[in-house]
Motif scaffolding. Sequence first.
Motif, PDB file in Angstrom:
ATOM      1  N   SER A   1       0.784  -1.147  -0.110  1.00 15.20           N
ATOM      2  CA  SER A   1       0.023  -0.225   0.084  1.00 15.20           C
ATOM      3  C   SER A   1       0.853   1.270  -0.013  1.00 15.20           C
ATOM      4  O   SER A   1       0.147   2.544  -0.015  1.00 15.20           O
ATOM      5  CB  SER A   1      -1.012  -0.105   1.253  1.00 15.20           C
ATOM      6  OG  SER A   1      -0.136  -0.057   2.593  1.00 15.20           O
ATOM      7  N   ASP A   2       2.149   1.198   0.165  1.00 17.50           N
ATOM      8  CA  ASP A   2       2.904   2.272   0.062  1.00 17.50           C
ATOM      9  C   ASP A   2       3.097   2.921  -1.337  1.00 17.50           C
ATOM     10  O   ASP A   2       3.327   2.424  -2.365  1.00 17.50           O
ATOM     11  CB  ASP A   2       4.437   1.746   0.290  1.00 17.50           C
ATOM     12  CG  ASP A   2       5.685   2.841   0.546  1.00 17.50           C
ATOM     13  OD1 ASP A   2       5.135   4.113   0.284  1.00 17.50           O
ATOM     14  OD2 ASP A   2       6.447   2.680   1.198  1.00 17.50           O
ATOM     15  N   ARG A   3       2.519   4.244  -1.162  1.00 17.87           N
ATOM     16  CA  ARG A   3       2.416   5.032  -2.398  1.00 17.87           C
ATOM     17  C   ARG A   3       3.580   5.898  -2.706  1.00 17.87           C
ATOM     18  O   ARG A   3       3.416   6.920  -3.478  1.00 17.87           O
ATOM     19  CB  ARG A   3       0.835   5.686  -2.494  1.00 17.87           C
ATOM     20  CG  ARG A   3      -0.280   4.812  -2.452  1.00 17.87           C
ATOM     21  CD  ARG A   3      -0.339   4.095  -3.737  1.00 17.87           C
ATOM     22  NE  ARG A   3      -1.336   3.408  -3.847  1.00 17.87           N
ATOM     23  CZ  ARG A   3      -1.881   2.741  -5.326  1.00 17.87           C
ATOM     24  NH1 ARG A   3      -1.555   3.383  -6.328  1.00 17.87           N
ATOM     25  NH2 ARG A   3      -2.988   2.092  -5.155  1.00 17.87           N
ATOM     26  N   SER A   4       4.520   5.843  -2.046  1.00 19.00           N
ATOM     27  CA  SER A   4       5.595   6.809  -2.313  1.00 19.00           C
ATOM     28  C   SER A   4       5.905   6.766  -3.749  1.00 19.00           C
ATOM     29  O   SER A   4       5.934   5.768  -4.628  1.00 19.00           O
ATOM     30  CB  SER A   4       7.028   6.226  -1.584  1.00 19.00           C
ATOM     31  OG  SER A   4       6.959   6.059  -0.287  1.00 19.00           O
ATOM     32  N   THR A   5       6.486   7.918  -4.273  1.00 17.95           N
ATOM     33  CA  THR A   5       6.545   8.228  -5.663  1.00 17.95           C
ATOM     34  C   THR A   5       8.203   7.807  -6.064  1.00 17.95           C
ATOM     35  O   THR A   5       8.915   7.502  -5.025  1.00 17.95           O
ATOM     36  CB  THR A   5       6.778   9.754  -5.861  1.00 17.95           C
ATOM     37  OG1 THR A   5       7.752  10.325  -5.145  1.00 17.95           O
ATOM     38  CG2 THR A   5       5.389  10.287  -5.384  1.00 17.95           C
ATOM     39  N   LEU A   6       8.396   7.820  -7.261  1.00 13.27           N
ATOM     40  CA  LEU A   6       9.680   7.396  -7.648  1.00 13.27           C
ATOM     41  C   LEU A   6      10.852   8.345  -7.083  1.00 13.27           C
ATOM     42  O   LEU A   6      11.910   7.996  -6.672  1.00 13.27           O
ATOM     43  CB  LEU A   6       9.600   7.487  -9.373  1.00 13.27           C
ATOM     44  CG  LEU A   6      11.225   7.190 -10.042  1.00 13.27           C
ATOM     45  CD1 LEU A   6      11.468   5.675  -9.692  1.00 13.27           C
ATOM     46  CD2 LEU A   6      10.973   7.426 -11.640  1.00 13.27           C
ATOM     47  N   GLY A   7      10.643   9.673  -6.899  1.00 11.62           N
ATOM     48  CA  GLY A   7      11.411  10.578  -6.425  1.00 11.62           C
ATOM     49  C   GLY A   7      11.385  10.185  -4.852  1.00 11.62           C
ATOM     50  O   GLY A   7      12.880  10.084  -4.519  1.00 11.62           O
ATOM     51  N   ASP A   8      10.550   9.842  -4.259  1.00 18.12           N
ATOM     52  CA  ASP A   8      10.739   9.384  -2.858  1.00 18.12           C
ATOM     53  C   ASP A   8      11.913   8.135  -2.878  1.00 18.12           C
ATOM     54  O   ASP A   8      12.646   8.124  -1.833  1.00 18.12           O
ATOM     55  CB  ASP A   8       9.180   9.034  -1.975  1.00 18.12           C
ATOM     56  CG  ASP A   8       8.279  10.089  -2.218  1.00 18.12           C
ATOM     57  OD1 ASP A   8       9.016  11.355  -1.947  1.00 18.12           O
ATOM     58  OD2 ASP A   8       7.020   9.812  -2.125  1.00 18.12           O
ATOM     59  N   TRP A   9      11.547   7.247  -3.613  1.00 11.36           N
ATOM     60  CA  TRP A   9      12.327   6.138  -3.640  1.00 11.36           C
ATOM     61  C   TRP A   9      13.764   6.461  -3.972  1.00 11.36           C
ATOM     62  O   TRP A   9      14.826   5.871  -3.364  1.00 11.36           O
ATOM     63  CB  TRP A   9      11.716   5.030  -4.563  1.00 11.36           C
ATOM     64  CG  TRP A   9      10.400   4.164  -3.937  1.00 11.36           C
ATOM     65  CD1 TRP A   9       9.223   4.219  -4.300  1.00 11.36           C
ATOM     66  CD2 TRP A   9      10.788   3.264  -2.733  1.00 11.36           C
ATOM     67  NE1 TRP A   9       8.468   3.415  -3.484  1.00 11.36           N
ATOM     68  CE2 TRP A   9       9.267   2.915  -2.423  1.00 11.36           C
ATOM     69  CE3 TRP A   9      11.587   2.987  -1.825  1.00 11.36           C
ATOM     70  CZ2 TRP A   9       9.046   2.086  -1.584  1.00 11.36           C
ATOM     71  CZ3 TRP A   9      11.411   2.221  -0.770  1.00 11.36           C
ATOM     72  CH2 TRP A   9       9.991   1.575  -0.620  1.00 11.36           C
ATOM     73  N   ALA A  10      13.900   7.250  -4.903  1.00 11.30           N
ATOM     74  CA  ALA A  10      15.322   7.769  -5.219  1.00 11.30           C
ATOM     75  C   ALA A  10      15.998   8.314  -4.007  1.00 11.30           C
ATOM     76  O   ALA A  10      17.201   7.880  -3.889  1.00 11.30           O
ATOM     77  CB  ALA A  10      15.045   8.955  -6.514  1.00 11.30           C
ATOM     78  N   ARG A  11      15.317   9.232  -3.300  1.00 15.81           N
ATOM     79  CA  ARG A  11      15.862   9.602  -2.417  1.00 15.81           C
ATOM     80  C   ARG A  11      16.530   8.735  -1.198  1.00 15.81           C
ATOM     81  O   ARG A  11      17.513   8.671  -0.407  1.00 15.81           O
ATOM     82  CB  ARG A  11      15.111  10.641  -1.477  1.00 15.81           C
ATOM     83  CG  ARG A  11      14.940  11.936  -2.143  1.00 15.81           C
ATOM     84  CD  ARG A  11      14.355  13.200  -1.543  1.00 15.81           C
ATOM     85  NE  ARG A  11      12.917  12.739  -1.610  1.00 15.81           N
ATOM     86  CZ  ARG A  11      11.974  13.066  -2.348  1.00 15.81           C
ATOM     87  NH1 ARG A  11      12.341  13.648  -3.516  1.00 15.81           N
ATOM     88  NH2 ARG A  11      10.705  12.989  -2.160  1.00 15.81           N
ATOM     89  N   ARG A  12      15.827   7.692  -1.123  1.00 14.05           N
ATOM     90  CA  ARG A  12      15.804   6.663   0.076  1.00 14.05           C
ATOM     91  C   ARG A  12      17.172   5.602  -0.440  1.00 14.05           C
ATOM     92  O   ARG A  12      17.705   5.249   0.435  1.00 14.05           O
ATOM     93  CB  ARG A  12      14.552   5.635   0.104  1.00 14.05           C
ATOM     94  CG  ARG A  12      13.526   6.362   0.603  1.00 14.05           C
ATOM     95  CD  ARG A  12      12.142   5.368   0.719  1.00 14.05           C
ATOM     96  NE  ARG A  12      10.886   6.033   1.169  1.00 14.05           N
ATOM     97  CZ  ARG A  12       9.801   5.703   1.312  1.00 14.05           C
ATOM     98  NH1 ARG A  12       9.617   4.269   1.223  1.00 14.05           N
ATOM     99  NH2 ARG A  12       8.675   6.128   1.567  1.00 14.05           N
ATOM    100  N   VAL A  13      17.199   5.383  -1.745  1.00  9.78           N
ATOM    101  CA  VAL A  13      18.407   4.639  -2.216  1.00  9.78           C
ATOM    102  C   VAL A  13      19.469   5.412  -2.750  1.00  9.78           C
ATOM    103  O   VAL A  13      20.403   5.116  -3.392  1.00  9.78           O
ATOM    104  CB  VAL A  13      17.905   3.660  -3.276  1.00  9.78           C
ATOM    105  CG1 VAL A  13      16.900   2.820  -2.804  1.00  9.78           C
ATOM    106  CG2 VAL A  13      17.321   4.330  -4.509  1.00  9.78           C
TER     107      VAL A  13
END
Length: 277
Positions: A173-185
């Motif tokens: 259900s996590d709706r994080s955007t591609l930008g959110d994931w980019a920051r995480r990795v």
Amino acid sequence: MSGSRSAVSVFDPDLADRPAVARLLDFAEYEAEVPVHVHRRGQLILALHGAVTCTADDEIWIVPPDCGVWIPGGMPHSVRTTANARLSYLFVEPGAANLPEVCCTLSISPLVRELVNRLTGEVLDYLPDSHAARLARVTLDELAGMPREHFNLPISNDPKIRAIADALTLEPSDRSTLGDWARRVAMSERSLARLMLRETGLTFGRWRQQLHLVVALRELAGGAAVQTVADTLGYESVNAFITMFKKALGSTPAQYFTQRRARLSESRTGKSKPGAG
């Protein structure tokens, strides 16, 4: 709590010399993570209770209650289960049955499920002319006619793609955007978009939709209500989920499973080719 032993320590299926042997594992007694390993024999994984996810051939395979994941011999794979999982494993000698040469999900009829479960109670060195041997032969003959399903998600060995896949498999259900994931990795959004496309063949949006479909099909096959599945995947409404499902698969969830039952019925009567899908 899961036990401290690894499931791969239970026995070595490659030591058996019969066409097919089976074992039942209760993961309350074993570690939930089964590390990457490989067998000479092919392996069918059936989930009797709980949830199980396999990783093989750079894809994630989710096992619904009425399906099994088939892993050909010689293919490295790992397994992750919930602590309450109970699994049946069927190990098949190479060449003993007309089974797919690639990793795939197979629909499993109630007859095949019961045959495998019955075979789990037999010794590994049953006599060639015994009842167990005849049971194994029927099991393999029936299994070879089971149709393929599409409960898989492409991933890769890239650690950043794998981290995203692991996180979203646990929390779809996590709706994080591609930008959110980019920051995480620790990547730029553009670099992550290119990496995702190169490693999986899909854009991030299409890849996450495929993940939702795989999870939805597993949950619906297990009897979950459409409303419950829509909530699990973070959709704002049931209609939004059904629209996504129909756009991707060409039918509503109810229509899809009606057609799926018809295909499985055809496989039992010999109208479809073995291993076809």
